[in-house]
Design a protein around this motif. Structure first.
Motif, short mmCIF file in Angstrom:
data_model
loop_
_atom_site.label_atom_id
_atom_site.label_comp_id
_atom_site.label_asym_id
_atom_site.label_seq_id
_atom_site.Cartn_x
_atom_site.Cartn_y
_atom_site.Cartn_z
N ILE A 192 13.54 13.92 2.03
CA ILE A 192 13.08 13.93 0.49
C ILE A 192 13.90 12.87 -0.20
CG2 ILE A 192 15.27 14.69 -1.11
CD1 ILE A 192 11.61 15.17 -1.25
N ASN A 193 15.26 12.31 0.43
CA ASN A 193 15.45 10.58 -0.59
C ASN A 193 15.13 9.28 0.31
OD1 ASN A 193 17.15 11.52 1.60
ND2 ASN A 193 18.67 10.45 0.87
N LYS A 194 13.83 9.59 0.54
CA LYS A 194 13.68 9.03 1.22
C LYS A 194 12.06 8.24 1.23
CE LYS A 194 12.36 7.12 6.04
NZ LYS A 194 12.27 7.06 7.74
N ALA A 195 11.65 6.60 0.58
CA ALA A 195 10.46 6.24 0.15
C ALA A 195 9.38 6.05 1.93
CB ALA A 195 10.45 5.56 -1.54
N GLU A 196 8.72 6.10 1.87
CA GLU A 196 7.72 5.27 2.79
C GLU A 196 6.97 5.16 2.09
OE1 GLU A 196 8.95 7.99 6.57
OE2 GLU A 196 7.00 8.32 5.45
N TYR A 197 6.47 3.08 2.91
CA TYR A 197 4.67 2.71 2.02
C TYR A 197 4.47 1.17 3.25
CZ TYR A 197 8.37 -0.73 0.94
OH TYR A 197 9.99 -1.02 1.47
N ILE B 33 1.01 -1.22 0.06
CA ILE B 33 0.88 0.38 -0.10
C ILE B 33 0.45 1.41 0.16
CG2 ILE B 33 -1.89 1.24 1.00
CD1 ILE B 33 -2.43 -1.25 2.51
N TYR B 34 0.64 2.24 -0.86
CA TYR B 34 1.50 3.70 -0.78
C TYR B 34 0.90 4.48 -2.10
CZ TYR B 34 1.39 2.72 -6.58
OH TYR B 34 0.61 1.75 -7.12
N SER B 35 1.83 5.52 -1.54
CA SER B 35 0.62 6.82 -1.68
C SER B 35 1.80 7.75 -1.77
CB SER B 35 0.40 7.18 -0.73
OG SER B 35 -0.53 8.44 -0.49
N ASP B 36 1.27 8.81 -3.50
CA ASP B 36 2.23 9.78 -3.85
C ASP B 36 3.32 10.00 -4.25
OD1 ASP B 36 0.63 12.29 -1.76
OD2 ASP B 36 0.57 10.45 -0.84
N VAL B 37 3.76 9.09 -4.85
CA VAL B 37 4.78 8.71 -5.75
C VAL B 37 4.51 9.75 -6.47
CG1 VAL B 37 5.71 7.30 -7.18
CG2 VAL B 37 3.50 6.87 -6.40
N HIS B 38 4.14 10.81 -6.85
CA HIS B 38 4.58 12.19 -7.23
C HIS B 38 6.26 11.92 -8.80
CE1 HIS B 38 1.94 14.45 -5.02
NE2 HIS B 38 2.01 14.48 -4.04
N GLY B 39 5.37 11.60 -9.40
CA GLY B 39 6.38 11.29 -10.79
C GLY B 39 7.78 11.38 -10.30
N ASN B 40 7.91 9.93 -9.36
CA ASN B 40 8.96 10.04 -8.97
C ASN B 40 9.56 8.54 -9.08
OD1 ASN B 40 12.16 9.38 -7.83
ND2 ASN B 40 11.56 10.16 -5.80
N LEU B 41 10.02 8.27 -10.73
CA LEU B 41 9.78 7.40 -11.04
C LEU B 41 10.99 5.84 -10.37
CD1 LEU B 41 9.28 4.39 -12.72
CD2 LEU B 41 10.70 5.44 -14.51
N PRO B 42 12.39 6.27 -9.94
CA PRO B 42 13.33 6.31 -9.58
C PRO B 42 13.47 5.27 -8.04
CG PRO B 42 14.30 7.73 -10.52
CD PRO B 42 13.06 7.69 -10.32
N ALA B 43 12.42 6.06 -7.23
CA ALA B 43 11.90 5.67 -5.63
C ALA B 43 11.03 4.61 -5.83
CB ALA B 43 11.35 6.58 -5.10
#
Length: 212
Positions: free
Chosen positions: A162-167, A5-15
């Motif tokens: 900003i360089n931390k992906a959360e899900y 379950i994830y949200s708010d990717v906002h065009g950040n393909l590498p993440a």
């Protein structure tokens, strides 16, 4: 069943790609909205999300922004600057038009947010279901009226680092919820923003939140 379950990717393909590589064996994927805007890859993020097996995708306020092609009165200059770069190249309007407003699974309700509110750990709010949300880019869990309110955090634009992906990973078999995060190489994103001539204020926004 294991659900990412994830949200708010906002065009950040590498993440997005890094998270998927880290969670290779999921049975279902639920996106709580805002795949688009800010980052340079709105089209690619929509394509990737829709290609995932058993993918449920909700509309966020930025999908609504793209569909209406109209900024809100309270949108700040920074949001307007990002939109001026990302919107003209977006092509998948029909795809995001088909995204759901909300979704229910077992005892859980999923939406981008509740009543268009910005909900944080201290926001006063009542809920009548166990609920997953996104929108505010802050990961948390709260107990309200004997129900759980969970914000998955932002996969692509963490407001603290900003360089931390959360899900979140939800195991329906054991009814267990695990908060997850990882660090990814944001240089790829920033380099692409520079290549696409993003306004200086947009690039500086990412740089000042960089965890080094």
């Amino acid at each position: 069943m294991k659900i990412l379950i994830y949200s708010d990717v906002h065009g950040n393909l590498p993440a997005f790609e890094e998270v998927l590589a880290n969670e290779k064996f999921c049975d279902q994927y639920i996106c709580l909205g805002d795949l688009v805007n800010y980052g340079p890859w709105s089209n690619e993020c929509v394509e990737l999300a829709t290609s995932l097996p058993n993918s449920i995708i909700l509309q966020g306020n930025h999908e609504e922004l793209y569909l209406n092609n109209k900024l809100l009165k309270d949108d700040c200059d920074l949001v307007k600057s990002f939109f001026s770069v990302t919107y003209p190249s977006f092509k998948l309007h029909e795809e995001i038009k088909s995204f759901r407003k909300d979704f229910k699974l077992n005892q859980w309700y999923f939406s981008h947010t509740i009543s268009d509110m910005k909900i944080y750990e201290d926001t006063i709010i009542d809920i009548s279901f166990n609920t997953f949300i996104g929108h505010t880019h802050h990961q948390f869990i709260r107990n309200i009226n004997n129900f759980k309110l969970i914000n998955t955090g932002s996969l692509g634009q963490n407001r603290s680092l900003i360089n931390k992906a959360e899900y979140v990973i939800y195991d329906t078999f054991n009814d267990k919820i695990k908060f997850k995060s990882l660090l990814y190489n944001i240089d790829i994103l920033i380099d692409e923003m520079i290549k696409q001539s993003y306004p200086k204020k947009c690039i500086e926004y990412y740089l000042k939140k960089l965890n080094i």
